[in-house]
Design a protein around this motif. Structure first.
Motif, mmCIF file in Angstrom:
data_model
loop_
_atom_site.group_PDB
_atom_site.id
_atom_site.type_symbol
_atom_site.label_atom_id
_atom_site.label_comp_id
_atom_site.label_asym_id
_atom_site.label_seq_id
_atom_site.Cartn_x
_atom_site.Cartn_y
_atom_site.Cartn_z
ATOM 1 N N MET A 84 0.849 -1.168 0.000
ATOM 2 C CA MET A 84 0.000 0.000 0.000
ATOM 3 C C MET A 84 0.898 1.236 0.000
ATOM 4 S SD MET A 84 -3.394 0.416 2.307
ATOM 5 C CE MET A 84 -4.409 -0.726 1.422
ATOM 6 N N SER A 85 0.573 2.217 -0.835
ATOM 7 C CA SER A 85 1.404 3.413 -0.931
ATOM 8 C C SER A 85 0.941 4.486 0.053
ATOM 9 C CB SER A 85 1.361 3.968 -2.354
ATOM 10 O OG SER A 85 0.125 4.615 -2.588
ATOM 11 N N ALA A 86 1.790 5.482 0.249
ATOM 12 C CA ALA A 86 1.462 6.586 1.162
ATOM 13 C C ALA A 86 0.250 7.357 0.675
ATOM 14 C CB ALA A 86 2.663 7.511 1.300
ATOM 15 N N VAL A 87 0.064 7.470 -0.642
ATOM 16 C CA VAL A 87 -1.085 8.199 -1.201
ATOM 17 C C VAL A 87 -2.400 7.552 -0.757
ATOM 18 C CG1 VAL A 87 -2.269 8.812 -3.361
ATOM 19 C CG2 VAL A 87 0.209 9.040 -3.192
ATOM 20 N N GLN A 88 -2.418 6.237 -0.700
ATOM 21 C CA GLN A 88 -3.633 5.526 -0.292
ATOM 22 C C GLN A 88 -3.903 5.700 1.194
ATOM 23 O OE1 GLN A 88 -2.456 1.670 -1.533
ATOM 24 N NE2 GLN A 88 -2.701 2.125 -3.692
ATOM 25 N N LEU A 89 -2.853 5.792 1.999
ATOM 26 C CA LEU A 89 -3.014 5.892 3.443
ATOM 27 C C LEU A 89 -3.258 7.318 3.913
ATOM 28 C CD1 LEU A 89 -0.078 3.531 4.527
ATOM 29 C CD2 LEU A 89 -2.498 2.969 4.374
ATOM 30 N N GLU A 90 -2.743 8.287 3.189
ATOM 31 C CA GLU A 90 -2.873 9.682 3.583
ATOM 32 C C GLU A 90 -4.123 10.305 2.970
ATOM 33 O OE1 GLU A 90 0.794 11.386 2.294
ATOM 34 O OE2 GLU A 90 1.946 10.402 3.861
ATOM 35 N N GLY A 91 -4.361 11.543 3.347
ATOM 36 C CA GLY A 91 -5.439 12.301 2.723
ATOM 37 C C GLY A 91 -6.785 12.165 3.375
ATOM 38 N N GLY A 92 -6.873 11.392 4.457
ATOM 39 C CA GLY A 92 -8.126 11.298 5.196
ATOM 40 C C GLY A 92 -8.256 12.487 6.132
ATOM 41 N N PHE A 93 -9.264 12.475 6.966
ATOM 42 C CA PHE A 93 -9.450 13.552 7.928
ATOM 43 C C PHE A 93 -8.331 13.516 8.969
ATOM 44 C CE2 PHE A 93 -14.253 13.200 7.096
ATOM 45 C CZ PHE A 93 -14.214 14.216 6.149
ATOM 46 N N ALA A 94 -7.716 14.662 9.225
ATOM 47 C CA ALA A 94 -6.643 14.756 10.216
ATOM 48 C C ALA A 94 -7.192 14.596 11.636
ATOM 49 C CB ALA A 94 -5.904 16.077 10.073
ATOM 50 N N HIS A 95 -8.328 15.203 11.891
ATOM 51 C CA HIS A 95 -9.004 15.140 13.191
ATOM 52 C C HIS A 95 -10.362 14.511 12.939
ATOM 53 C CE1 HIS A 95 -5.788 17.688 14.600
ATOM 54 N NE2 HIS A 95 -6.025 18.490 13.579
ATOM 55 N N LEU A 96 -10.403 13.202 12.960
ATOM 56 C CA LEU A 96 -11.528 12.425 12.460
ATOM 57 C C LEU A 96 -12.896 12.921 12.916
ATOM 58 C CD1 LEU A 96 -12.430 10.104 10.702
ATOM 59 C CD2 LEU A 96 -12.131 8.590 12.631
ATOM 60 N N SER A 97 -13.166 12.967 14.200
ATOM 61 C CA SER A 97 -14.519 13.330 14.641
ATOM 62 C C SER A 97 -14.847 14.779 14.325
ATOM 63 C CB SER A 97 -14.704 13.036 16.131
ATOM 64 O OG SER A 97 -13.786 13.765 16.900
ATOM 65 N N HIS A 98 -13.910 15.701 14.523
ATOM 66 C CA HIS A 98 -14.154 17.120 14.242
ATOM 67 C C HIS A 98 -14.354 17.348 12.746
ATOM 68 C CE1 HIS A 98 -12.893 21.228 13.209
ATOM 69 N NE2 HIS A 98 -13.607 21.554 14.282
ATOM 70 N N ASP A 99 -13.447 16.824 11.930
ATOM 71 C CA ASP A 99 -13.523 17.039 10.480
ATOM 72 C C ASP A 99 -14.754 16.367 9.876
ATOM 73 O OD1 ASP A 99 -11.148 18.367 10.856
ATOM 74 O OD2 ASP A 99 -9.910 16.874 9.818
ATOM 75 N N ALA A 100 -15.075 15.166 10.348
ATOM 76 C CA ALA A 100 -16.272 14.469 9.842
ATOM 77 C C ALA A 100 -17.534 15.248 10.206
ATOM 78 C CB ALA A 100 -16.342 13.051 10.401
ATOM 79 N N ALA A 101 -17.589 15.803 11.417
ATOM 80 C CA ALA A 101 -18.754 16.591 11.829
ATOM 81 C C ALA A 101 -18.884 17.845 10.979
ATOM 82 C CB ALA A 101 -18.653 16.955 13.308
ATOM 83 N N HIS A 102 -17.758 18.510 10.698
ATOM 84 C CA HIS A 102 -17.779 19.712 9.862
ATOM 85 C C HIS A 102 -18.255 19.372 8.446
ATOM 86 C CE1 HIS A 102 -16.621 23.591 8.217
ATOM 87 N NE2 HIS A 102 -15.994 22.930 7.258
ATOM 88 N N ALA A 103 -17.711 18.307 7.875
ATOM 89 C CA ALA A 103 -18.091 17.907 6.518
ATOM 90 C C ALA A 103 -19.557 17.469 6.461
ATOM 91 C CB ALA A 103 -17.178 16.789 6.025
ATOM 92 N N PHE A 104 -20.020 16.757 7.492
ATOM 93 C CA PHE A 104 -21.411 16.311 7.520
ATOM 94 C C PHE A 104 -22.357 17.514 7.588
ATOM 95 C CE2 PHE A 104 -25.198 14.484 9.665
ATOM 96 C CZ PHE A 104 -25.535 13.551 8.699
ATOM 97 N N ARG A 105 -22.016 18.499 8.407
ATOM 98 C CA ARG A 105 -22.834 19.709 8.497
ATOM 99 C C ARG A 105 -22.871 20.446 7.156
ATOM 100 N NH1 ARG A 105 -25.239 23.079 12.121
ATOM 101 N NH2 ARG A 105 -25.202 25.294 11.618
ATOM 102 N N ALA A 106 -21.732 20.546 6.493
ATOM 103 C CA ALA A 106 -21.685 21.200 5.183
ATOM 104 C C ALA A 106 -22.545 20.443 4.170
ATOM 105 C CB ALA A 106 -20.243 21.299 4.696
ATOM 106 N N ALA A 107 -22.469 19.109 4.200
ATOM 107 C CA ALA A 107 -23.273 18.293 3.281
ATOM 108 C C ALA A 107 -24.766 18.489 3.552
ATOM 109 C CB ALA A 107 -22.894 16.822 3.414
ATOM 110 N N LEU A 108 -25.153 18.511 4.829
ATOM 111 C CA LEU A 108 -26.563 18.727 5.182
ATOM 112 C C LEU A 108 -27.037 20.120 4.776
ATOM 113 C CD1 LEU A 108 -26.901 17.097 8.719
ATOM 114 C CD2 LEU A 108 -27.812 16.261 6.553
ATOM 115 N N GLN A 109 -26.239 21.134 5.069
ATOM 116 C CA GLN A 109 -26.607 22.514 4.716
ATOM 117 C C GLN A 109 -26.760 22.667 3.203
ATOM 118 O OE1 GLN A 109 -27.627 24.913 6.468
ATOM 119 N NE2 GLN A 109 -26.863 24.598 8.523
ATOM 120 N N ALA A 110 -25.845 22.085 2.452
ATOM 121 C CA ALA A 110 -25.901 22.185 0.992
ATOM 122 C C ALA A 110 -27.159 21.526 0.435
ATOM 123 C CB ALA A 110 -24.657 21.552 0.374
ATOM 124 N N MET A 111 -27.539 20.377 0.986
ATOM 125 C CA MET A 111 -28.724 19.684 0.480
ATOM 126 C C MET A 111 -30.005 20.355 0.971
ATOM 127 S SD MET A 111 -29.310 17.272 -1.690
ATOM 128 C CE MET A 111 -27.888 16.218 -1.824
#
Length: 188
Positions: free
Chosen positions: A1-28
């Motif tokens: 597995m390469s570094a590209v596949q392992l990297e690029g996810g949320f740095a702060h999982l719960s905080h970043d996921a909550a922010h992205a989820f709120r943005a997705a809900l607001q947009a829809m």
């Protein structure tokens, strides 16, 4: 597995996921409203906004289809590592990612059933530009009227005629996203 596949996810999982989820809900919930989410760094050709949607909305129970524009080995591996979402054919997808041209014809995607309208696909459409101008939007979540630079108008008008059936869409460009639910009236 390469570094590209392992990297690029949320740095702060719960905080970043909550922010992205709120943005997705607001947009829809507010069609035509453009949100910013710069929390994911997926491999090309996937934009940061589309990557954030995938990280937030997809998991092992949400099959995703990669259109030819985005069917890349690096992106496949990134999705597998970060979400475990199975990659499937268009007709089996709960989510689909690609450019509008690569996703067409859109009648291949699930639109739900009369008993289960929620079993429809959500398309994540990668755009070259995303602006609050162009097609006129009316309906739930829009005070008077909104606008959004859509890749075409006719497909979204046809989709609205099927309501409560039909697919939903997110449009992404760089770190920006906008939503277009099937309940929205679109005028050229």
């Amino acid at each position: 597995m390469s570094a590209v596949q392992l990297e690029g996810g949320f740095a702060h999982l719960s905080h970043d996921a909550a922010h992205a989820f709120r943005a997705a809900l607001q947009a829809m919930a507010r069609p035509g409203r453009i949100e910013s989410v710069a929390l994911a760094r997926p491999p090309a050709p996937c934009s940061p906004a589309a990557g954030a949607l995938i990280l937030t909305l997809c998991d092992t129970t949400t099959p995703i289809h990669l259109a030819p524009s985005h069917d890349d080995a690096g992106l496949r591996a990134w999705i597998a590592f970060h979400t475990g979402a199975p990659l499937v054919a268009p007709e089996d997808a709960m989510f689909a990612l690609g450019t509008w041209g690569a996703l067409c014809p859109v009648d291949r995607f699930a639109i739900g059933t009369s008993a289960y309208p929620d079993r429809a696909a959500t398309l994540i459409v990668e755009m070259d530009a995303l602006e609050a101008k162009g097609a006129v939007l009316r309906g739930p979540g829009i005070k008077d009227r909104g606008a959004l630079s859509l890749p075409e108008v006719a497909a979204f008008q046809d989709n609205r005629r099927r309501f409560p059936l039909g697919f939903d869409c997110y449009f992404t460009c760089g770190d920006r996203l906008a939503g277009l639910p099937r309940s929205t009236h679109v005028e050229g």
